[in-house]
Every structure is written in C-alpha cells, then in structure tokens.
Design an enzyme around this catalytic site. Structure first.
Site, PDB file in Angstrom:
ATOM      1  N   ILE A   1      -5.623  10.973  10.325  1.00 54.61           N
ATOM      2  CA  ILE A   1      -4.263  11.587  10.106  1.00 54.61           C
ATOM      3  C   ILE A   1      -4.216  12.488   9.198  1.00 54.61           C
ATOM      4  O   ILE A   1      -5.154  12.345   8.181  1.00 54.61           O
ATOM      5  CB  ILE A   1      -3.341  10.146   9.721  1.00 54.61           C
ATOM      6  CG1 ILE A   1      -3.148   9.217  10.894  1.00 54.61           C
ATOM      7  CG2 ILE A   1      -1.981  10.859   9.010  1.00 54.61           C
ATOM      8  CD1 ILE A   1      -2.246   8.015  10.582  1.00 54.61           C
TER       9      ILE A   1
ATOM     10  N   LYS B   1     -10.867  -4.111  11.775  1.00 58.02           N
ATOM     11  CA  LYS B   1      -9.650  -3.820  12.581  1.00 58.02           C
ATOM     12  C   LYS B   1      -9.516  -4.513  14.168  1.00 58.02           C
ATOM     13  O   LYS B   1      -8.527  -4.723  14.420  1.00 58.02           O
ATOM     14  CB  LYS B   1      -9.854  -2.086  12.796  1.00 58.02           C
ATOM     15  CG  LYS B   1      -9.460  -1.388  11.743  1.00 58.02           C
ATOM     16  CD  LYS B   1      -8.245  -1.427  11.250  1.00 58.02           C
ATOM     17  CE  LYS B   1      -8.192  -0.586  10.123  1.00 58.02           C
ATOM     18  NZ  LYS B   1      -6.633  -1.251   9.321  1.00 58.02           N
TER      19      LYS B   1
ATOM     20  N   ILE C   1      -0.558  -1.829  -6.261  1.00 54.53           N
ATOM     21  CA  ILE C   1      -1.575  -2.816  -7.065  1.00 54.53           C
ATOM     22  C   ILE C   1      -1.381  -2.077  -8.489  1.00 54.53           C
ATOM     23  O   ILE C   1      -1.113  -0.414  -8.339  1.00 54.53           O
ATOM     24  CB  ILE C   1      -2.820  -2.763  -6.474  1.00 54.53           C
ATOM     25  CG1 ILE C   1      -3.387  -1.547  -6.131  1.00 54.53           C
ATOM     26  CG2 ILE C   1      -3.003  -3.767  -5.271  1.00 54.53           C
ATOM     27  CD1 ILE C   1      -4.931  -1.518  -5.587  1.00 54.53           C
TER      28      ILE C   1
ATOM     29  N   TYR D   1     -15.514  -1.520   8.987  1.00 56.83           N
ATOM     30  CA  TYR D   1     -14.292  -0.942   9.366  1.00 56.83           C
ATOM     31  C   TYR D   1     -13.829  -1.660  10.645  1.00 56.83           C
ATOM     32  O   TYR D   1     -12.534  -1.970  10.843  1.00 56.83           O
ATOM     33  CB  TYR D   1     -14.232   0.536   8.967  1.00 56.83           C
ATOM     34  CG  TYR D   1     -12.749   0.967   9.227  1.00 56.83           C
ATOM     35  CD1 TYR D   1     -11.668   0.669   8.355  1.00 56.83           C
ATOM     36  CD2 TYR D   1     -12.597   1.950  10.160  1.00 56.83           C
ATOM     37  CE1 TYR D   1     -10.380   1.334   8.264  1.00 56.83           C
ATOM     38  CE2 TYR D   1     -11.186   2.623  10.387  1.00 56.83           C
ATOM     39  CZ  TYR D   1     -10.362   2.427   9.447  1.00 56.83           C
ATOM     40  OH  TYR D   1      -8.989   2.850   9.630  1.00 56.83           O
TER      41      TYR D   1
ATOM     42  N   GLY E   1      -0.490   4.819  -1.117  1.00 55.50           N
ATOM     43  CA  GLY E   1      -1.603   5.402  -0.016  1.00 55.50           C
ATOM     44  C   GLY E   1      -1.479   6.633   0.818  1.00 55.50           C
ATOM     45  O   GLY E   1      -0.058   6.906   0.604  1.00 55.50           O
ATOM     46  N   GLN E   2      -2.258   6.997   1.572  1.00 51.80           N
ATOM     47  CA  GLN E   2      -1.881   8.226   2.379  1.00 51.80           C
ATOM     48  C   GLN E   2      -0.718   7.999   3.111  1.00 51.80           C
ATOM     49  O   GLN E   2      -0.006   8.860   3.251  1.00 51.80           O
ATOM     50  CB  GLN E   2      -3.240   8.546   2.968  1.00 51.80           C
ATOM     51  CG  GLN E   2      -3.229   9.824   3.782  1.00 51.80           C
ATOM     52  CD  GLN E   2      -4.000   9.971   5.145  1.00 51.80           C
ATOM     53  OE1 GLN E   2      -4.376   9.008   5.692  1.00 51.80           O
ATOM     54  NE2 GLN E   2      -4.208  11.093   5.743  1.00 51.80           N
TER      55      GLN E   2
ATOM     56  N   GLY F   1       0.873  -1.066  -0.013  1.00 49.70           N
ATOM     57  CA  GLY F   1      -0.106   0.032   0.002  1.00 49.70           C
ATOM     58  C   GLY F   1       0.929   1.292  -0.030  1.00 49.70           C
ATOM     59  O   GLY F   1       0.499   2.166   0.605  1.00 49.70           O
TER      60      GLY F   1
HETATM   61  C1  AKB Z   1     -11.025   6.840   9.133  1.00 45.07           C
HETATM   62  O1  AKB Z   1     -11.634   8.004   9.210  1.00 45.07           O
HETATM   63  O2  AKB Z   1     -11.549   5.820   8.591  1.00 45.07           O
HETATM   64  C2  AKB Z   1      -9.417   6.799   9.319  1.00 45.07           C
HETATM   65  C3  AKB Z   1      -9.496   6.223  10.843  1.00 45.07           C
HETATM   66  C4  AKB Z   1      -9.491   6.991  11.951  1.00 45.07           C
HETATM   67  O3  AKB Z   1      -8.902   4.965  10.848  1.00 45.07           O
HETATM   68  N1  AKB Z   1      -9.020   7.904   9.035  1.00 45.07           N
END
Ligand code: AKB
Length: 318
Positions: free
Chosen positions: A173, A147, A35, A143, A11-12, A8
C-alpha cells in the site's frame, strides 16, 4: 448507526481509515484505538474519541466495546513482513493471540470484524501470475504464517459462531500520509520520498521483481465497501484477493522519472526482502472481489504517481 473501533488507528492504514470512517459515519461514532507507545496526534486526536485498545490485552478491547457499544471492529494490529522475521514470537502474539482476543470480544458483543490478510499469505508454491482466489497458501515467512492463520481463524469464527468476519489480501500500500514500517513493499513508498527530496534512491529489490500494489484511497475504499457489502452475495469472506496494479522497481522508477527527469535510482539488493518478494505473487486475480462486492480500484500507476508527487511536494515543502 454504526459504532466503530479501529484497532491500530495510528498506523499506516489506520490513520487514514479512521478519518474516512469518521467522515462517513460521524466523528463521535469512530473510536481511534491505540497503544500507549503510539498515541493519536493532530487531526486524528482532535476529530473524535480515542481509547487504549491493545490486542494483546483482551480486557482493554472489551472495555472499549462495552463503553462505546461497538458493533464493528477494524483490527489493523500487525507486524509487517520484514520486522516479523526478526520478531516472530511478537508477530504471532500480536497477529494471532491478538486476533483471538478481538474475535472473542466480537463474539460476546456481536461485532463484525475486518482483519486484513496480505499477498504475504502466499508462498513459493503458489501460482505467481494471475494468482487465483482459491489456491495453495504455504508461506515460509512468519508474517505469511500469521496471515494464513488469520484467514482460517476468521472463517472459523464465522462458521462456528456466526461472527461477521470479512477480509482482503492487501497488496503493497502506497500512501503519502503515514509511512509503512518494516514491509517488503515499503520501497514503493520510499522511492517517492527520495524523488521529492531530490535524493538518489537505493532500491533493495532486483529489476524484474513484480508485486501487486495499491494507492491508499483504494485500500480504504476496499475495506469499507467490503464491510458494507450485502452478505448474501459473499461466497468468500476471509480473504479476498484485491489489486490495483502490478509493477517492478524499474517500472515505478520510469513512472516517476517521466515527471522528474533528473531522478536517479540504483540497486543494492537486500537478500531478506528479495527472498520474501520472490515468494509472493507477481499479480493477483481479483475477479471474485469484483463479482461478489463490486470491487473496482480508481487509481493506476500513472494517476497514483501524479497524486503522490503532488501531495508529497506539498507535505515536504518542495
Ligand atoms: C509488507 O510488505 O509486509 C506489507 C504487505 C504486502 O503485506 N506491505
């Protein structure tokens, strides 16, 4: 000498982390994994080796690990929180099936692995203020589910197979290099772009919505120092709370307005983003990271704001 693969890398976080790792460990020893739809460009491409490393294709990771004798993997492949809600199956495929592939390669080739978790691993039932390191994690977003699973699976590979897995729970971030895509905390980056472009900023979150945030140089420093930390001192592994600052939209608006008095912000609430933000902590307790590997951020809201405005003005020719 370390041989590092960043998955990755375009990415950011990956785009800045790869360059910093090259400064520290040598350009040739850090491979930018990408990728085909997100090829490295510019300095990232020119400054060192790159290779296809798709988390959903174990063989592609294995080929790179073998060819470059990789001993450390930074696995940054993930869909962010808002996108993951619209593409849950893909979020799982990249976040968890992908992690499984990375961990299997790490087990076979003896690699250490860093895979970030997030404040998104917490949910409504987590204490929101000064959220402890070890506490309830029952997120309702895909998400968040990926995680928490990342944390558990990474711990499992450490205890069962001895794979050196380490991780942090990243807050939002903020960076002036590669924009984030599809997160709940993205507004804290977008607001700077609007301010510097001289545009009105439409904020998707309500006044009083506090979340933890961090400036990119601190995020990169955190990832590298955790991977460098003395394993004997680590009581925790996957994943450490870390934070630099906690603010709400009106607080960051005021911080920018101090330097750009004509800047205007209005609210237009996005219900999905608001619901996700409301389920996340207001502020994290990161004392375990401070104690176990000397985590200490360099930037606060004021110093980050000054640096962001200066760098973005230069980048956007303003
Ligand atoms: C998001 O907002 O999805 C991410 C995080 C805080 O994991 N920046």
């Amino acid at each position: 000498m370390k041989n590092i693969l960043v998955i990755g890398a375009t990415g950011q976080i990956g785009s800045e982390l790869t360059l910093e790792l090259r400064k520290r460990y040598g350009d040739d020893n850090v491979i930018a994994g990408y990728i085909p739809s997100a090829m490295p460009k510019g300095e990232l491409k020119a400054s060192g080796p790159s290779a296809i490393a798709d988390v959903t294709d174990r063989q592609s990771i294995e080929v790179v690990a073998r060819q470059f004798k990789v001993d450390t993997i930074y696995n940054l492949a993930a869909l962010l929180s808002v996108v993951a809600e619209s593409r849950p199956a893909m979020a799982w495929k990249i976040g968890i099936d992908g992690l499984w592939n990375v961990l299997e390669v790490a087990r076979e080739y003896g690699c250490a692995v860093f895979t970030p978790s997030s404040i998104g691993s917490f949910g409504d039932t987590t204490p929101h203020v000064n959220t402890p390191q070890d506490t309830t994690q029952r997120p309702r977003t895909m998400y968040g589910v990926t995680k928490v699973t990342t944390e558990l699976l990474s711990d499992y590979y450490f205890t069962k197979y001895g794979v050196d897995t380490r991780s942090v729970r990243f807050p939002g971030i903020i960076s002036n290099v590669t924009p984030p895509g599809g997160g709940t905390t993205d507004y804290a980056v977008d607001i700077f772009y609007s301010a510097v472009r001289g545009e009105k900023f439409i904020c998707p979150l309500k006044e009083g919505t506090y979340m933890d945030m961090m400036y990119m140089p601190d995020a990169i420093h955190a990832a590298i120092s955790l991977m460098e930390a003395d394993p004997e001192r680590l009581v925790h592994r996957n994943a450490f709370n870390i934070t630099s600052m906690s603010f709400s939209p009106e607080i960051i608006y005021a911080a920018i307005k101090k330097h750009m008095p004509d800047f205007v912000m209005e609210y237009k609430i996005d219900p999905l983003k608001q619901a996700i933000a409301d389920s996340w902590p207001d502020s994290l307790d990161d004392s375990c990271a401070r104690r176990e590997w000397d985590w200490k951020p360099l930037y606060n809201l004021e110093t980050m704001t000054v640096d962001m405005l200066e760098k973005l003005k230069a980048k956007l020719n303003k």
